[in-house]
Design an enzyme around this catalytic site. Sequence first.
Site, PDB file in Angstrom:
ATOM      1  N   HIS A   1      -2.187   0.607   7.094  1.00 52.01           N
ATOM      2  CA  HIS A   1      -2.504   0.962   5.710  1.00 52.01           C
ATOM      3  C   HIS A   1      -2.047   2.393   5.442  1.00 52.01           C
ATOM      4  O   HIS A   1      -1.864   3.197   6.373  1.00 52.01           O
ATOM      5  CB  HIS A   1      -4.015   0.835   5.487  1.00 52.01           C
TER       6      HIS A   1
ATOM      7  N   ASP B   1      -8.057   6.137  -2.148  1.00 52.25           N
ATOM      8  CA  ASP B   1      -7.266   4.959  -1.778  1.00 52.25           C
ATOM      9  C   ASP B   1      -6.821   4.257  -3.051  1.00 52.25           C
ATOM     10  O   ASP B   1      -7.545   3.426  -3.611  1.00 52.25           O
ATOM     11  CB  ASP B   1      -8.092   4.011  -0.908  1.00 52.25           C
TER      12      ASP B   1
ATOM     13  N   CYS C   1       0.821  -1.220   0.000  1.00 47.35           N
ATOM     14  CA  CYS C   1       0.000   0.000   0.000  1.00 47.35           C
ATOM     15  C   CYS C   1       0.851   1.264   0.000  1.00 47.35           C
ATOM     16  O   CYS C   1       0.493   2.257  -0.647  1.00 47.35           O
ATOM     17  CB  CYS C   1      -0.968  -0.017   1.178  1.00 47.35           C
TER      18      CYS C   1
END
Length: 680
Positions: free
Chosen positions: A474, A490, A430
Site C-alpha cells: 500500500h 490515506d 493506491c
Amino acid sequence: MLTRLNALPALRNLPRDARDTLFLLAVIAWLLLPQTAHLPLWCSALAGTVLVWRGWLALHARPLPSRWWLVALLALAIAGTLMTHRTLLGRDAGVTLLVVLLTLKTLELRARRDAFVVFFLGFFCMLSNFFYSQSLLTAFSMLLGLLGLLTVLVNAHMPVGKPPLLQAAKTAGGMALLGAPIMVVLFLLFPRMAPLWGVPSDAMTGRSGLSANMQVGTIASLALDDSVALRIKFEGKPPPQRDLYFRGPVLSSFDGREWRVPRFGFAAQYGGKGVSANLAISGAPVNYEVTMEPTSRPWLMVMEAAAQSPVLPGYQSAMQDDLQWLANRPITELVRYQVQSYPNFRHGPVQAEVGLREFVELPAGFNPRTLALASEIRKDPRQAGASTARLVQAVLERLRTGGYSYTLDPGVYGQHTADEFWFDRKQGFCEHIASSFVILMRAMNIPARIVTGYQGGEQNAVDGFWVVRQSDAHAWAEVWQAGQGWVRVDPTSAVAPGRTGAFQRLAAPQGVVAQALGNFSPTLAAQLRATWEAVNNGWNQWVLNYTQGKQLNLLKDIGFESPSWADLSYVLIGLIVLAALLGAAWTLWDRSQHDPWLRLLAKARKRLAQAGIESTAASSPRQLARQVQARYGGHGGNQAQPLHDRLMQLELQRYAPASATTAASLQQLRQQFSQLSWPA
C-alpha cells in the site's frame, strides 16, 4: 489409450541398461523441473533436448555420440552462460553450468564410474534448488528426488541379474530411515556459523516486494502477487484492521516520473541532515512477533510506530528520521523478531524548519493543471485563511464526491500523472491516488511525502497468525501540520473506504483450478488455503527459523544455565560417542545372533590353520577330521584322536537325524573344544 497400455509391458521387458538409464533420466528430470523457472530459456531447452535424446538412444540401443559433440555443446553452453549472466561465477551462472554439465554427462554413460559422476552431480543439483526456495513444497519434492537418487545408487551396486527397482527403492528407503536420526541431531546441534550456514549473498535476488523507489503503477503489479510477506502473532487482542499500517520506505524526492527515498534517508544515523524524528508515543503498546520473508533489503517492517529497536538476533537495527527501521545488512533469510508498537503517536517537528522545504519541492514542467488546481483551491473564498487540516479535508472531499474510482488496471499513465488522475482518468490504484494527492499538497505549499508499506492482513483461523501478503502492499501520504508534526492521511480510503476499513482488496484473476474450486465450494477453498499456509508457517517457525539462539535455548531446556558454543560442542560430541557405543553394542549383538555352529567350526578351522592344516570355507568337519588323521596318523595320536572325534561329533550335531541320541549338544561340544590340547 491402447497404445499406452501396450507400452507398459514393453517397458518392463526392456534390457536392464535401458531400464536403469530411463529411470535415472526420470529422476534427473524431476530434479531439474523446479529449476526451469529460474534458468535461462535456452538452458531449459538444451537440458530437455539432451535428456530426450539420451532416452531415445537407450530405448533403441543406439551408440552414444562422440566426444566432439559433447565438446561443441559444452562450448555453446559456456558461451550462452557468459552472454546471459555476464560471468561464470555466482549463483545463477553456477546453477546454469551445473544443469548443463549434469545433462551432458548422461551422454557419456559408458561405465559405472560415469554413472557415479552423474549421481553426485544430481545431489548437487538437488541442493541448488534451495538457493531459490526453501518452502515445504520444495523440501518435499527434493526428498522424493533424494530417494530416487539413492535408488539408482543402490541399484548400481547390484550388478548381477536384473533386480527389480522396487527392491532397490526399499533398500534406499531403509538407508534414509537409518540416517534420519543422525540428520535430526545434526540439525538441532550442528553450529550455525556464517558463512558456512546459509545461502549465497545473491540467493535472494529477483524477489518481488517493495522498492526504494516508486513509479506510478509499480504497487499495482504487487497486488497480483499473492505470496506471503509477513506473518504476525499478536500478544492478546490485535488492534483494529484499520490501524494495521506496516511502515516501509518513505519517498520524498520526486523527479516528475518517479518517487525516491531522499538523499539523507539512509545516512541520517551517520550524521546526515534531515528532519528529526521527534517521536512521542502515548497509550497502551501492542506487542507482537513478526516472521518476515527474505527481501534482500535491510528494511524491517513494523507496525506504526515502534519506539524501541526490534529484537532480532544476529542483526543490529536503527530507526531513521522518517520512522523506518533498517537492519545493518540485507535480510536474505527468513527472520523472526519481536516488536512493541504504539498506535497512538506523534512524530516530526512541531514548528516549521528549514528541512521541511524538501517536502514541498516539485520538478518544473510537470502537471500544470494540478498546479492550477492548487492555486484555485487556495483562492477559493471558502478556503481563505484555511488551516492545513482544512485544506486536506477539502481535497479528500473532492476524492469522495468527484467520481474517482479504485482499480487495479487504470491504464498506462503518461508524463503528467497527477493531471491525468485529477482531470482525465479519475481512476487508479493506491500509488496513483497517493502520488496525485501529495503533488497537489505540495503545489499548495504544504509539506507532504509518500509512505509505502503494507496495510491490513487477514487472520488464519487454523494457527491464529495474521498473514500479510504482497498484495497488501500500500501507499499512503503524510502531511506536515504545525503543532502536530507529520500526520498520516490515506487518500485511498476516501476513494474506497473498504480498502482500509473492511479489508476489501482488489483480487487478481484466479487460475482455472482455483476458480473451479472456488465455484464448487468457496468455504472449502478458503479452508484448504488456510490449512496449507498454517503448515507452511509451522515449517518456517520450527525449521527455517531454527537459529543460533534457539540452539542455545535448547541447551537451557536440558539443564545448562548459561549455554555457550563449547557446551553445544560437548553435547554433540557426547551424542556422537553414545551413537558409536550403541553401534558397537548392536554389532556385538548381531554377531551373537549368527549361527553358533558356524562360529564353532570357524574357530576350529582357525586353530588348525595355526597348526599348519589349511582348509577352505567350504570344508566340512568330516573333511577337517580326515586332514587331522592324515597329518598326524600314529604319532601325535594323544592329541589327534580326541580332535578327530570332536570334529566328527560336530558333523553329527549338524547333520544327524533328529531321532539320533549319539549327537552331543552344541554347548557340550563348545566346552569339549575349549578343553582340547591342540597340535602345535
